[in-house]
Design an enzyme around this catalytic site. Structure first.
Site, PDB file in Angstrom:
ATOM      1  N   GLU A  57       0.826  -1.207   0.000  1.00  0.00           N
ATOM      2  CA  GLU A  57       0.000   0.000   0.000  1.00  0.00           C
ATOM      3  C   GLU A  57       0.858   1.254   0.000  1.00  0.00           C
ATOM      4  O   GLU A  57       2.058   1.218   0.290  1.00  0.00           O
ATOM      5  CB  GLU A  57      -0.921   0.008   1.228  1.00  0.00           C
ATOM      6  CG  GLU A  57      -1.989  -1.046   1.161  1.00  0.00           C
ATOM      7  CD  GLU A  57      -2.953  -1.010   2.327  1.00  0.00           C
ATOM      8  OE1 GLU A  57      -3.989  -1.671   2.219  1.00  0.00           O
ATOM      9  OE2 GLU A  57      -2.680  -0.336   3.346  1.00  0.00           O
ATOM     10  N   ASN A  58       0.199   2.370  -0.306  1.00  0.00           N
ATOM     11  CA  ASN A  58       0.857   3.659  -0.359  1.00  0.00           C
ATOM     12  C   ASN A  58      -0.133   4.704   0.133  1.00  0.00           C
ATOM     13  O   ASN A  58      -1.340   4.564  -0.102  1.00  0.00           O
ATOM     14  CB  ASN A  58       1.293   3.945  -1.800  1.00  0.00           C
ATOM     15  CG  ASN A  58       2.182   5.141  -1.906  1.00  0.00           C
ATOM     16  OD1 ASN A  58       1.724   6.272  -1.840  1.00  0.00           O
ATOM     17  ND2 ASN A  58       3.469   4.893  -2.072  1.00  0.00           N
ATOM     18  N   ALA A  59       0.367   5.753   0.783  1.00  0.00           N
ATOM     19  CA  ALA A  59      -0.504   6.827   1.264  1.00  0.00           C
ATOM     20  C   ALA A  59      -1.275   7.461   0.100  1.00  0.00           C
ATOM     21  O   ALA A  59      -2.400   7.929   0.273  1.00  0.00           O
ATOM     22  CB  ALA A  59       0.304   7.890   2.007  1.00  0.00           C
ATOM     23  N   SER A  60      -0.691   7.460  -1.091  1.00  0.00           N
ATOM     24  CA  SER A  60      -1.397   7.856  -2.302  1.00  0.00           C
ATOM     25  C   SER A  60      -2.013   6.567  -2.835  1.00  0.00           C
ATOM     26  O   SER A  60      -1.358   5.785  -3.529  1.00  0.00           O
ATOM     27  CB  SER A  60      -0.418   8.447  -3.318  1.00  0.00           C
ATOM     28  OG  SER A  60      -1.080   8.694  -4.537  1.00  0.00           O
ATOM     29  N   TYR A  61      -3.264   6.304  -2.467  1.00  0.00           N
ATOM     30  CA  TYR A  61      -3.887   4.993  -2.673  1.00  0.00           C
ATOM     31  C   TYR A  61      -3.745   4.442  -4.091  1.00  0.00           C
ATOM     32  O   TYR A  61      -3.597   3.241  -4.281  1.00  0.00           O
ATOM     33  CB  TYR A  61      -5.361   5.021  -2.270  1.00  0.00           C
ATOM     34  CG  TYR A  61      -5.572   5.313  -0.803  1.00  0.00           C
ATOM     35  CD1 TYR A  61      -4.833   4.662   0.182  1.00  0.00           C
ATOM     36  CD2 TYR A  61      -6.501   6.262  -0.403  1.00  0.00           C
ATOM     37  CE1 TYR A  61      -5.016   4.936   1.528  1.00  0.00           C
ATOM     38  CE2 TYR A  61      -6.697   6.538   0.955  1.00  0.00           C
ATOM     39  CZ  TYR A  61      -5.951   5.880   1.909  1.00  0.00           C
ATOM     40  OH  TYR A  61      -6.134   6.145   3.227  1.00  0.00           O
ATOM     41  N   CYS A  66      -1.366  -4.533  -5.876  1.00  0.00           N
ATOM     42  CA  CYS A  66      -1.973  -5.748  -5.327  1.00  0.00           C
ATOM     43  C   CYS A  66      -0.959  -6.889  -5.307  1.00  0.00           C
ATOM     44  O   CYS A  66       0.042  -6.868  -6.030  1.00  0.00           O
ATOM     45  CB  CYS A  66      -3.169  -6.164  -6.176  1.00  0.00           C
ATOM     46  SG  CYS A  66      -4.501  -4.954  -6.217  1.00  0.00           S
ATOM     47  N   GLU A  68      -1.234  -9.893  -6.489  1.00  0.00           N
ATOM     48  CA  GLU A  68      -1.143 -10.604  -7.762  1.00  0.00           C
ATOM     49  C   GLU A  68      -0.198  -9.894  -8.719  1.00  0.00           C
ATOM     50  O   GLU A  68       0.624 -10.519  -9.390  1.00  0.00           O
ATOM     51  CB  GLU A  68      -2.531 -10.727  -8.413  1.00  0.00           C
ATOM     52  CG  GLU A  68      -3.524 -11.498  -7.581  1.00  0.00           C
ATOM     53  CD  GLU A  68      -4.325 -10.649  -6.595  1.00  0.00           C
ATOM     54  OE1 GLU A  68      -5.428 -11.064  -6.220  1.00  0.00           O
ATOM     55  OE2 GLU A  68      -3.848  -9.563  -6.184  1.00  0.00           O
ATOM     56  N   CYS A  99      -8.769  -8.601  -8.022  1.00  0.00           N
ATOM     57  CA  CYS A  99      -9.526  -7.437  -8.492  1.00  0.00           C
ATOM     58  C   CYS A  99      -9.499  -7.369 -10.025  1.00  0.00           C
ATOM     59  O   CYS A  99      -8.763  -8.111 -10.685  1.00  0.00           O
ATOM     60  CB  CYS A  99      -8.953  -6.158  -7.884  1.00  0.00           C
ATOM     61  SG  CYS A  99      -7.402  -5.599  -8.626  1.00  0.00           S
TER      62      CYS A  99
END
Length: 144
Positions: A57-61, A66, A68, A99
């Protein structure tokens, strides 16, 4: 369901177990400080090699990757190009599917792909890329 079973039954139980172990280990190393939703994935490539990845993850979504796609990046970095099977593991009541973006990326590396969705309680649900993404966009669409 028969097609899904046939697709995943091409892979031995021993191989699914190895993929499960690799995905579970990658899940434990995932980086998810915002959602705390850890995901692991393991890809079996045509070479027989297994490449695993966890979500990052990153603070900038939008910059989040993912599990995969993390596994695909590892495989490509290792020189592999054709996938033979995928196992995805989450800590959810029901195993979760890749996803939409991951489905599209996976389609770049396999015509169809046996997929096992799993959870940390050991439940496994077989499916395939064809079942999850029946009308995918690919190279043939660009060749027109």
């Amino acid at each position: 369901m028969a097609d899904r079973q046939n697709s995943t039954s091409q892979i031995s139980e021993q191989t699914w177990d190895a993929l499960y172990k690799a995905a579970a280990e990658a899940r434990e190393r995932a980086y998810a400080p915002y959602s705390e939703f850890l995901v692991g994935a393991a890809l079996l490539m045509e070479s027989g090699d297994i490449y695993a990845g966890g979500n990052v993850e990153n603070a900038s979504y939008g910059a989040t990757i993912c599990a995969e796609r993390s596994a695909i990046c590892s495989a490509v970095a290792g020189g592999a190009r054709r996938a033979s099977a995928l196992l995805v593991i989450t800590d959810t009541e029901q195993p979760a599917a890749p996803c939409g973006i991951c489905r599209q990326v996976l389609s770049e590396f396999s015509d169809d792909l046996p997929i096992m969705m799993a959870n940390t309680q050991g439940q496994r649900v077989p499916t395939s890329l064809d079942a999850l993404l029946p009308f995918r966009f690919g190279k043939a669409d660009l060749d027109k």
